[in-house]
Write a protein that holds these residues in place. Sequence first.
Motif, PDB file in Angstrom:
ATOM      1  N   TRP A 346       0.808  -1.139  -0.013  1.00 14.05           N
ATOM      2  CA  TRP A 346      -0.004  -0.012  -0.012  1.00 14.05           C
ATOM      3  C   TRP A 346       0.974   1.418   0.083  1.00 14.05           C
ATOM      4  O   TRP A 346       2.088   1.239   0.472  1.00 14.05           O
ATOM      5  CB  TRP A 346      -1.039   0.096   1.202  1.00 14.05           C
ATOM      6  CG  TRP A 346      -0.378  -0.119   2.636  1.00 14.05           C
ATOM      7  CD1 TRP A 346       0.016  -1.222   3.200  1.00 14.05           C
ATOM      8  CD2 TRP A 346       0.064   1.164   3.376  1.00 14.05           C
ATOM      9  NE1 TRP A 346       0.406  -0.788   4.458  1.00 14.05           N
ATOM     10  CE2 TRP A 346       0.604   0.392   4.412  1.00 14.05           C
ATOM     11  CE3 TRP A 346       0.241   2.451   3.162  1.00 14.05           C
ATOM     12  CZ2 TRP A 346       1.194   1.209   5.559  1.00 14.05           C
ATOM     13  CZ3 TRP A 346       0.782   3.069   4.139  1.00 14.05           C
ATOM     14  CH2 TRP A 346       1.546   2.715   5.453  1.00 14.05           C
ATOM     15  N   SER A 348       0.293   5.461   0.647  1.00 15.72           N
ATOM     16  CA  SER A 348      -0.569   6.626   1.047  1.00 15.72           C
ATOM     17  C   SER A 348      -0.084   7.718   0.612  1.00 15.72           C
ATOM     18  O   SER A 348       1.176   7.962   1.074  1.00 15.72           O
ATOM     19  CB  SER A 348      -1.057   6.222   2.413  1.00 15.72           C
ATOM     20  OG  SER A 348       0.111   6.701   3.381  1.00 15.72           O
ATOM     21  N   GLU A 350      -0.945  11.706   1.943  1.00 15.37           N
ATOM     22  CA  GLU A 350      -1.610  12.391   2.686  1.00 15.37           C
ATOM     23  C   GLU A 350      -1.254  13.861   2.859  1.00 15.37           C
ATOM     24  O   GLU A 350       0.071  14.264   2.843  1.00 15.37           O
ATOM     25  CB  GLU A 350      -1.817  12.056   4.085  1.00 15.37           C
ATOM     26  CG  GLU A 350      -2.761  12.686   4.945  1.00 15.37           C
ATOM     27  CD  GLU A 350      -2.764  12.087   6.355  1.00 15.37           C
ATOM     28  OE1 GLU A 350      -3.648  12.359   7.247  1.00 15.37           O
ATOM     29  OE2 GLU A 350      -1.901  11.235   6.608  1.00 15.37           O
ATOM     30  N   CYS A 407      -6.470  11.997   2.258  1.00 18.42           N
ATOM     31  CA  CYS A 407      -5.573  11.051   2.175  1.00 18.42           C
ATOM     32  C   CYS A 407      -5.965   9.855   1.119  1.00 18.42           C
ATOM     33  O   CYS A 407      -7.010   9.299   1.021  1.00 18.42           O
ATOM     34  CB  CYS A 407      -5.401  10.250   3.501  1.00 18.42           C
ATOM     35  SG  CYS A 407      -4.222   8.795   3.677  1.00 18.42           S
ATOM     36  N   ARG A 409      -5.227   6.531  -0.657  1.00 16.96           N
ATOM     37  CA  ARG A 409      -4.451   5.362  -0.389  1.00 16.96           C
ATOM     38  C   ARG A 409      -4.538   3.994  -1.528  1.00 16.96           C
ATOM     39  O   ARG A 409      -5.829   4.092  -1.863  1.00 16.96           O
ATOM     40  CB  ARG A 409      -5.014   4.669   0.973  1.00 16.96           C
ATOM     41  CG  ARG A 409      -4.483   3.258   1.532  1.00 16.96           C
ATOM     42  CD  ARG A 409      -5.089   2.654   2.669  1.00 16.96           C
ATOM     43  NE  ARG A 409      -4.531   1.521   2.941  1.00 16.96           N
ATOM     44  CZ  ARG A 409      -3.699   1.375   3.939  1.00 16.96           C
ATOM     45  NH1 ARG A 409      -3.125   2.398   4.343  1.00 16.96           N
ATOM     46  NH2 ARG A 409      -3.180   0.007   4.505  1.00 16.96           N
ATOM     47  N   THR A 411      -3.690   0.489  -3.205  1.00 14.39           N
ATOM     48  CA  THR A 411      -3.297  -0.955  -2.685  1.00 14.39           C
ATOM     49  C   THR A 411      -3.031  -1.780  -4.149  1.00 14.39           C
ATOM     50  O   THR A 411      -3.791  -1.545  -4.882  1.00 14.39           O
ATOM     51  CB  THR A 411      -4.409  -1.834  -1.883  1.00 14.39           C
ATOM     52  OG1 THR A 411      -5.373  -1.611  -2.668  1.00 14.39           O
ATOM     53  CG2 THR A 411      -4.516  -1.023  -0.593  1.00 14.39           C
TER      54      THR A 411
END
Length: 422
Positions: A346, A348, A350, A407, A409, A411
Amino acid sequence: MPPARRGRTDIDLSDPVSNRPDDRLPSIEDVQALHELMDVGVLMCMGDGTPYHANSAACALVVGQAAGDYLSALLALLPAEALASARRTGRWYGEVTLDDARVVQVHAYHHGSNGRGQFMVVFIDVTETHAREQEQQRRHEESQQTLARLAGAQEQLLQAEKMASIGQLAAGVAHEINNPIGYVHSNLGTLQEYLHGLFAVIEAYERALRAPDPRALQAEIDDMRSRFDLDFIRSDLPQLMAESREGIERVTEIVRNLKDFSYSDRDESWRLADLHAGLDSTISIIWNELKYKVTLEKDYGALPLVQCLPSELNQVFMNILLNASHAIAERGRVTVATGVRDDQVWISIEDTGVGIPEDVQQRIFDPFYTTKPVGKGTGLGLSISYRIVRKHGGNIEVSSSPGNGACFRITLPIRQPDKSLA
């Protein structure tokens, strides 16, 4: 008496008594009457292929024939091999097209042997069915062509968005390259002056060595050493060379990052890639867009190599990082974090920007949807990013609230089960 077998009567043909007419058995007239009730055409032929009966539905296929010729006309509809094949195997199937473009499905059956027995030929008009199938085929081909055009348009949009992004970043990249190139150019000018002074002093020494009395030129040499400040040149020259080398290495790094960012195999082959390297090269390329108002923080975990199309993922990182920068009005923070969970990685990204309202979050990945002013965005960045992530078998989610940043994210599976490595 044993039970009757399928397709047979329970009359013993060797028994004269059993061969007597039986009121329970249908007559030829009854069979012909049943044929007349049928919607399909029926033609009956002797074992040698001579036709002897056809129902009205069959005769309708050869309307216009002279009286008595309809049986021969019906038989002429059959291909030459039809009855011979039916005689050998018991049945034959085929399809013929009449002069008026009607399409007829033909089934020929044979029972008997040694020239005895008979044929039954069934004609089924499938013109409408055939027309529907052709129409369906035509629509299917049109659908395939439309899908091909859509795929081409989608690829063009992907390239257009990528070119727009590259165009947007061109000035920043040029600025990042111009800085080191600028002081390397300045250092080369200084180096040229240093070399001019050094060569002048060297020439003075050479003249002194050739002169009868070298001490006569000592004053001139001392004056030149003082005028060109050889002591300063001696101390400054290593620093000047080190700065120039650093500038060239910076340009080399930018070019390498740009190459890594835009890496793309012509056959779009999947390969194992270091996502951290992709993130770093992308950040380096767009740093001119970030550095004036973003404090960048990295929280990288230990990632395995991921099977992917690196240049496409780099475009995803770029789109999200640029959006994060645009969401920050004056000064803020962008945090890039990575990690592994089960068989997925993953990433992320932000930011501490203005955030995204809930109603906008529902449409944020829609093509051409943008909250930027006209002329400031195509509305394709996040849509293409979403498509790329889904193409990799991954997912992209956003969490945000107005005033509290956003944010994103991502995957991704570590391996693609249906893809081979380059």
